[in-house]
Structures are given as structure tokens and as C-alpha cells.
Write a protein that holds these residues in place. Structure first.
Motif, PDB file in Angstrom:
ATOM      1  N   GLU A  47      87.927  32.958 -10.860  1.00 58.71           N
ATOM      2  CA  GLU A  47      87.131  31.848 -11.133  1.00 58.71           C
ATOM      3  C   GLU A  47      85.746  31.624 -10.478  1.00 58.71           C
ATOM      4  O   GLU A  47      85.380  32.649  -9.766  1.00 58.71           O
ATOM      5  N   HIS A  48      85.041  30.698 -10.928  1.00 58.01           N
ATOM      6  CA  HIS A  48      83.454  30.612 -10.533  1.00 58.01           C
ATOM      7  C   HIS A  48      82.795  31.894 -10.577  1.00 58.01           C
ATOM      8  O   HIS A  48      82.005  32.175 -10.072  1.00 58.01           O
ATOM      9  N   VAL A  49      82.962  32.475 -11.839  1.00 57.01           N
ATOM     10  CA  VAL A  49      82.243  33.643 -12.234  1.00 57.01           C
ATOM     11  C   VAL A  49      81.204  33.237 -13.430  1.00 57.01           C
ATOM     12  O   VAL A  49      81.616  32.627 -14.347  1.00 57.01           O
ATOM     13  N   ARG A  50      80.238  34.077 -13.310  1.00 59.66           N
ATOM     14  CA  ARG A  50      79.191  34.119 -14.571  1.00 59.66           C
ATOM     15  C   ARG A  50      79.904  34.886 -15.665  1.00 59.66           C
ATOM     16  O   ARG A  50      80.267  36.073 -15.415  1.00 59.66           O
ATOM     17  N   LEU A  51      79.989  34.529 -16.823  1.00 55.22           N
ATOM     18  CA  LEU A  51      80.638  35.228 -17.999  1.00 55.22           C
ATOM     19  C   LEU A  51      79.936  35.705 -19.186  1.00 55.22           C
ATOM     20  O   LEU A  51      79.214  34.782 -19.683  1.00 55.22           O
ATOM     21  N   ALA A  58      75.004  33.701 -25.234  1.00 59.66           N
ATOM     22  CA  ALA A  58      74.545  33.521 -23.902  1.00 59.66           C
ATOM     23  C   ALA A  58      75.594  33.657 -22.856  1.00 59.66           C
ATOM     24  O   ALA A  58      76.859  33.244 -23.201  1.00 59.66           O
ATOM     25  N   GLU A  59      75.454  33.999 -21.597  1.00 60.46           N
ATOM     26  CA  GLU A  59      76.271  33.947 -20.584  1.00 60.46           C
ATOM     27  C   GLU A  59      76.513  32.384 -20.169  1.00 60.46           C
ATOM     28  O   GLU A  59      75.873  31.565 -20.534  1.00 60.46           O
ATOM     29  N   GLN A  60      77.815  32.320 -19.908  1.00 62.46           N
ATOM     30  CA  GLN A  60      78.146  30.906 -19.289  1.00 62.46           C
ATOM     31  C   GLN A  60      78.395  31.155 -17.770  1.00 62.46           C
ATOM     32  O   GLN A  60      79.129  31.969 -17.225  1.00 62.46           O
ATOM     33  N   ASP A  61      78.208  29.986 -17.057  1.00 59.02           N
ATOM     34  CA  ASP A  61      78.203  29.935 -15.395  1.00 59.02           C
ATOM     35  C   ASP A  61      79.658  29.154 -15.146  1.00 59.02           C
ATOM     36  O   ASP A  61      80.158  28.441 -15.905  1.00 59.02           O
ATOM     37  N   ASP A  62      80.037  29.723 -13.729  1.00 60.00           N
ATOM     38  CA  ASP A  62      81.071  28.878 -13.396  1.00 60.00           C
ATOM     39  C   ASP A  62      82.365  28.910 -14.371  1.00 60.00           C
ATOM     40  O   ASP A  62      83.003  28.009 -14.701  1.00 60.00           O
ATOM     41  N   ALA A  87     100.134  31.636  -8.942  1.00 60.18           N
ATOM     42  CA  ALA A  87      99.179  32.544  -9.549  1.00 60.18           C
ATOM     43  C   ALA A  87      98.199  32.933  -8.399  1.00 60.18           C
ATOM     44  O   ALA A  87      97.790  32.224  -7.584  1.00 60.18           O
ATOM     45  N   GLN A  88      97.648  34.161  -8.055  1.00 61.98           N
ATOM     46  CA  GLN A  88      96.784  34.530  -7.527  1.00 61.98           C
ATOM     47  C   GLN A  88      95.342  34.149  -7.793  1.00 61.98           C
ATOM     48  O   GLN A  88      95.145  34.039  -9.024  1.00 61.98           O
ATOM     49  N   ARG A  89      94.536  33.456  -6.856  1.00 60.69           N
ATOM     50  CA  ARG A  89      93.375  32.993  -7.485  1.00 60.69           C
ATOM     51  C   ARG A  89      92.129  33.830  -6.709  1.00 60.69           C
ATOM     52  O   ARG A  89      92.272  34.208  -5.375  1.00 60.69           O
ATOM     53  N   ILE A  90      91.122  34.370  -7.437  1.00 58.44           N
ATOM     54  CA  ILE A  90      90.027  34.909  -6.858  1.00 58.44           C
ATOM     55  C   ILE A  90      88.747  34.565  -7.358  1.00 58.44           C
ATOM     56  O   ILE A  90      88.642  34.031  -8.344  1.00 58.44           O
ATOM     57  N   ASP A  91      87.938  33.911  -6.029  1.00 59.31           N
ATOM     58  CA  ASP A  91      86.645  33.297  -6.022  1.00 59.31           C
ATOM     59  C   ASP A  91      85.894  34.532  -6.352  1.00 59.31           C
ATOM     60  O   ASP A  91      85.404  35.429  -5.345  1.00 59.31           O
ATOM     61  N   LEU A  92      85.096  34.583  -7.664  1.00 58.03           N
ATOM     62  CA  LEU A  92      84.119  35.268  -7.933  1.00 58.03           C
ATOM     63  C   LEU A  92      82.617  34.767  -7.859  1.00 58.03           C
ATOM     64  O   LEU A  92      81.732  35.119  -8.771  1.00 58.03           O
ATOM     65  N   SER A  93      82.510  33.827  -7.156  1.00 55.28           N
ATOM     66  CA  SER A  93      80.785  33.038  -7.102  1.00 55.28           C
ATOM     67  C   SER A  93      79.840  34.157  -6.850  1.00 55.28           C
ATOM     68  O   SER A  93      80.170  35.148  -5.923  1.00 55.28           O
ATOM     69  N   GLY A  94      78.950  34.077  -7.675  1.00 52.07           N
ATOM     70  CA  GLY A  94      77.733  34.965  -7.537  1.00 52.07           C
ATOM     71  C   GLY A  94      78.041  36.222  -8.453  1.00 52.07           C
ATOM     72  O   GLY A  94      76.977  36.908  -8.303  1.00 52.07           O
ATOM     73  N   LYS A  95      79.015  36.538  -8.964  1.00 51.57           N
ATOM     74  CA  LYS A  95      79.347  37.738  -9.715  1.00 51.57           C
ATOM     75  C   LYS A  95      79.429  37.420 -11.234  1.00 51.57           C
ATOM     76  O   LYS A  95      79.340  36.505 -11.838  1.00 51.57           O
ATOM     77  N   THR A  96      79.309  38.647 -11.783  1.00 50.59           N
ATOM     78  CA  THR A  96      79.305  38.335 -13.495  1.00 50.59           C
ATOM     79  C   THR A  96      80.527  39.199 -14.069  1.00 50.59           C
ATOM     80  O   THR A  96      80.717  40.366 -13.618  1.00 50.59           O
ATOM     81  N   LEU A  97      81.061  38.838 -14.818  1.00 54.77           N
ATOM     82  CA  LEU A  97      82.343  39.387 -15.528  1.00 54.77           C
ATOM     83  C   LEU A  97      81.878  39.730 -17.112  1.00 54.77           C
ATOM     84  O   LEU A  97      81.487  38.877 -18.079  1.00 54.77           O
TER      85      LEU A  97
END
Length: 476
Positions: A47-51, A58-62, A87-97
Motif C-alpha cells: 500500500e501507499h505506492v505509486r503505480l 498515467a501513474e496513480q499515487d497512493d 494479511a501482511q501489510r507493506i508500506d511502500l510510501s515513496g516507491k513505484t510499482l
């Protein structure tokens, strides 16, 4: 792409061993070597990843991506995707997937270190290359010929299995070349069981039927005199039109598509007219013209530029400072490091007529790629990595993305070619985009590739089939 599985005892045993090993958290498959993998929980919410979803939008934030097993279950804005209990939660703030990269034109088992030859077509060499592709975020590889059956067929099936490690593997059984011609025997040095060189129409037809019986994904032809733009180079014999036509016709009778190695526009035109489905290298001798563009579009032919192929000819000789790049070092073995560091080798390569011709080929290839892209021709993604020591698996794909952007594509357009478009070329509807139901093959980047395509070098993690498989590419 339809996948036809044979119920061979050896294959069943290979797949059972692979799956049992992964269930224990460690892959240990005979000569494949040993590699530890993180054990995936039942569900993971990123979660909280740029996609960037691979579709070209276009990319989508959060954003949030829910993965369970080998598949993506849900995609949406963070806070709106519900994860199951535990479920395991992984914070990917600032990253891009982004989706895992896919190469439509590479080779495996041809090269090991600086050596090229039949002795390299072994399970350990191939598995090491697939692991390296994966570390660079290339999760699906198409080996376009120079393979050996049944080993290639067994490895391909094993890589398709859920829980397999290293890049997934598709490709061409053997391929069809020319007696005394392409691919050059003195340079490639593959065994006679790794390529067919038919001299008659009947031999060409039988070669295709053999490849079909081995469940090849495509048929590959080499049609090129191998001068590579060097006027003083003696041309090699070129496949005769009756041979290529017989091979293409028989392939289509077997419901197989045909990819063709070419260099020059003239052969590109003639092969498209003969029914080729994929042009496996960019046109590098002259600008593409209107009739060629029209023929590609009207016939739905795919085009793979492989710009980095020619750049690799001179890159390491002319830019020795690149040896300090940690992204290159991640895929560079000791033998290549020694070769690239040798001043005599660098001087010889840089002064060669081929280096000058390769510069011209890169420029022409980029020009033609942009023309075809803007015209709406279907463009795939590939590099010919693994066919020569300087075409380094994984690193070559990162260079190709840069060269596509230098040609005039935006970073996201280039990434679209390397994800959803590359999957479409292979008729693979289960990957190449980030969407519910698709394979959980993706790459997490530290930076935003929309701002700078070099962000693809900053790999934090690679996920393959719902399991974190590798990363970071460069230790922090």
C-alpha cells in the motif's frame, strides 16, 4: 499463448521436485544451484505506492495492490482495498510499482562468462541466467532459438510452474539457419542439435514439424548476410526464398508464428510479404518507407527493435567508466570484468569497422523505431541478450529502455513496450499489467521512472509469482 504440456515422467519428476523445494523455502534442483526465497504469507497488501499498471495510462499515487498466492487479487486506492484477516501489510510510501519486464528476444545457454558455445547449454548455466534476469526485474524471458531439446523443453515447463524461481521461460526450439551462413558457425559455435540448417524445401518443412512436435512457442528464421553495415565484410550465404517460404507456410500449417532475424530493409519487406509474423530485429541499413510501414500494419506484424544489440558492440570499449556502475557490476562476472578492463581489448574494439557501423546502426534503428511507433505499428521489446558475452542479461534490458527514450519515446511509453506490449506479442494475457487476476510479477522501484527512465536501475524488490524473489539489485 496456448501451452501444450506433455505428460513425460521426467518432467513430472522435475516439477514435483521444484514445487517441493519451494514449499520448504529453498530451491535446490540438482545442477540448478541453491537460492533462498522469502516464504510468502497467505495474503500481502502493498500500500501507499505509486503505480504504473503497464497499460500506458498515467501513474496513480497512493495505490494498493493485494496479492494472494501467485495472483493479484485487487488493485485500488490505499484505504479502499480490503485485505483478509492476517494479511501482511507493506508500506511502500515513496516507491513505484511496475509490472515485471518481459523480453521478447533473448537467448539462454549460449554464453557463459566470455565463452560462447554448445558446452554452455546446461541447466546450471541457464538457471543462473534466469536468476540474473529476475534480479534486474525481467520476470519473463523468450529464448529466440539456439536451444537444445529435450533439456530446453523440460526447463521451460519447470519455469512455468507456480513457485518456480528465476524468470519464466518461453522460446524457440532450435530455429532455422543457413548452411555456411547465419547464425555464423565460427562465432556462435552451437551444436548441430541446437539449430536446423535445411538445404531443401523438404528439409525446411521437416525442421518445422520437428519444432512443432517439441511444442516450440515460435519458429525462428535467420535471413541476413551478416555484414552488419561493414562494406568490407565478406557476406555470408543467405537463406533462399523457397526455403523461407516453405518454413513459413509449414509453420502456419502447424498453427505457429514465425519470427525472423533481419538487418536490412529489403529482407524485412520480402519476409513480411512471405508471411512472417514478427520482425525480430530493427531495420538498421536505411530508413523504413511507406510501403513497409503499411505492410506491417495491414498484416499485423510485430516489430522488435533490439537497439541495445548494436550499442553493446562498442559501449564497454568506448566508455570504460561504466565499469564503475554498480548496476552493471550486479550482472558482471569476473571474466567479463577482466576483458572490459583490458586496454588492448578496448582499443581493438573501438578502432574496428564494426564499432563505427554499430554507431550508425543504433542511430538508424532509433529513427526507424520512432517512425514505426508513431505510425501505430505493433512494437515489442527485446535485446538479443545472452547471444554474445557483451549482451548482458538484465543489464541489456535496462539499456534498451534508455535507448527507446533517447529515440523519442516517453519513459512510460518505453515501459509499456517492455510490459503489456511485450506480453501481447507473446499472446500472454496473464501478465504485463497490474490488474486483478494477473500474475503477481512486478518490480518495486525506489524512484519514479516517469521522471527519469534510469529509475529502473533503482530496484528495491522483485516479486515473481506472488513471492518476493530478489532485491535490492544494488545493496544499500
Amino acid at each position: 499463448m496456448a501451452w501444450r504440456l506433455e505428460k513425460k515422467q521426467a518432467v513430472r519428476g522435475l516439477s514435483r521436485l521444484l514445487l517441493a523445494s519451494v514449499a520448504g523455502g529453498v530451491l535446490s534442483l540438482g545442477g540448478f544451484g541453491t537460492q533462498a526465497y522469502a516464504q510468502a504469507p497467505s495474503a500481502v497488501l502493498l500500500e501507499h505506492v505509486r503505480l504504473f499498471d503497464g497499460t500506458g495510462t498515467a501513474e496513480q499515487d497512493d495505490m494498493a495492490v493485494l496479492v494472494q498466492g501467485p495472483r493479484i487479487i485487487s488493485v485500488g486506492h490505499s484505504g479502499h482495498v480490503k485485505a483478509p484477516k492476517g494479511a501482511q501489510r507493506i508500506d511502500l510510501s515513496g516507491k513505484t510499482l511496475i509490472p515485471g519486464l518481459i523480453t521478447d528476444h533473448s537467448h539462454v545457454g549460449v554464453v557463459s562468462g566470455t565463452s560462447v558455445g554448445a558446452e554452455n547449454f546446461t541447466a546450471p548455466v541457464i538457471k543462473a541466467a534466469l536468476d540474473q534476469y529476475e534480479r534486474y526485474g525481467v520476470t519473463t524471458v523468450t529464448a529466440l532459438g539456439l536451444t537444445k531439446s529435450p533439456l530446453f523443453d523440460d526447463l521451460r515447463r519447470a519455469q512455468h510452474a507456480d513457485g518456480a524461481t528465476g524468470a519464466d521461460l518461453f522460446g524457440v526450439d532450435q530455429g532455422i539457419g543457413v548452411p555456411g551462413g547465419m547464425p555464423p558457425e565460427g562465432m556462435v559455435k552451437v551444436g548441430k542439435d541446437q539449430i536446423f540448417r535445411p538445404a531443401t524445401v523438404a528439409e525446411a518443412q521437416q525442421a518445422v514439424r520437428t519444432m512443432a512436435s517439441e511444442h516450440t512457442d515460435l519458429v525462428k528464421l535467420w535471413v541476413d548476410d551478416f555484414r552488419n553495415g561493414v562494406a568490407s565484410q565478406k557476406p555470408l550465404p543467405v537463406m533462399k526464398p523457397e526455403i523461407w517460404q516453405a518454413a513459413i507456410t509449414e509453420a502456419h500449417n502447424q498453427k505457429l508464428r514465425v519470427a525472423v532475424h533481419i538487418h536490412d530493409l529489403d529482407y524485412g519487406k520480402r519476409l513480411v510479404a512471405a508471411g512472417a509474423d514478427i520482425i525480430a530485429h530493427g531495420v538498421r541499413d536505411e530508413p523504413v518507407d511507406g510501403p513497409f510501414v503499411t505492410a506491417l500494419k495491414d498484416r499485423g506484424v510485430w516489430y522488435i527493435p533490439t537497439i541495445s544489440l548494436d550499442e553493446a558492440t562498442y559501449l564497454f570499449a568506448e566508455q570504460p567508466e561504466i565499469l564503475n556502475d554498480p548496476v552493471l557490476k550486479a550482472g558482471l562476472n569476473a571474466d567479463l570484468q577482466k576483458q572490459f578492463s583490458d586496454p588492448a581489448w578496448r582499443q581493438k574494439v573501438a578502432a574496428s569497422p564494426l564499432a563505427k557501423a554499430s554507431h550508425a546502426a543504433v542511430a538508424m534503428n532509433q529513427k526507424n523505431l520512432l517512425t514505426l511507433y508513431q505510425a501505430g505499428v505493433k512494437i515489442g521489446f527485446g535485446t538479443d541478450s545472452g547471444a554474445a558475452p557483451v549482451r548482458i542479461p538484465g543489464f541489456a534490458e535496462h539499456r534498451e529502455l534508455r535507448l527507446l527514450v533517447e529515440a523519442g519515446l516517453t519513459p512510460l511509453q518505453a515501459l509499456t513496450l517492455a510490459t503489456s506490449q511485450a506480453a501481447a506479442l507473446l499472446n500472454l494475457s496473464d501478465r504485463g499489467v497490474i490488474a486483478p487476476g494477473k500474475r503477481a510479477d512486478f518490480v518495486i522501484l525506489e524512484a519514479d521512472p516517469a521522471e527519469n527512465i534510469a529509475a529502473v536501475d533503482q530496484i528495491a524488490a522483485v516479486w515473481r509469482g506472488g513471492v518476493r524473489a530478489a532485491g535490492p539489485l544494488v545493496p544499500r
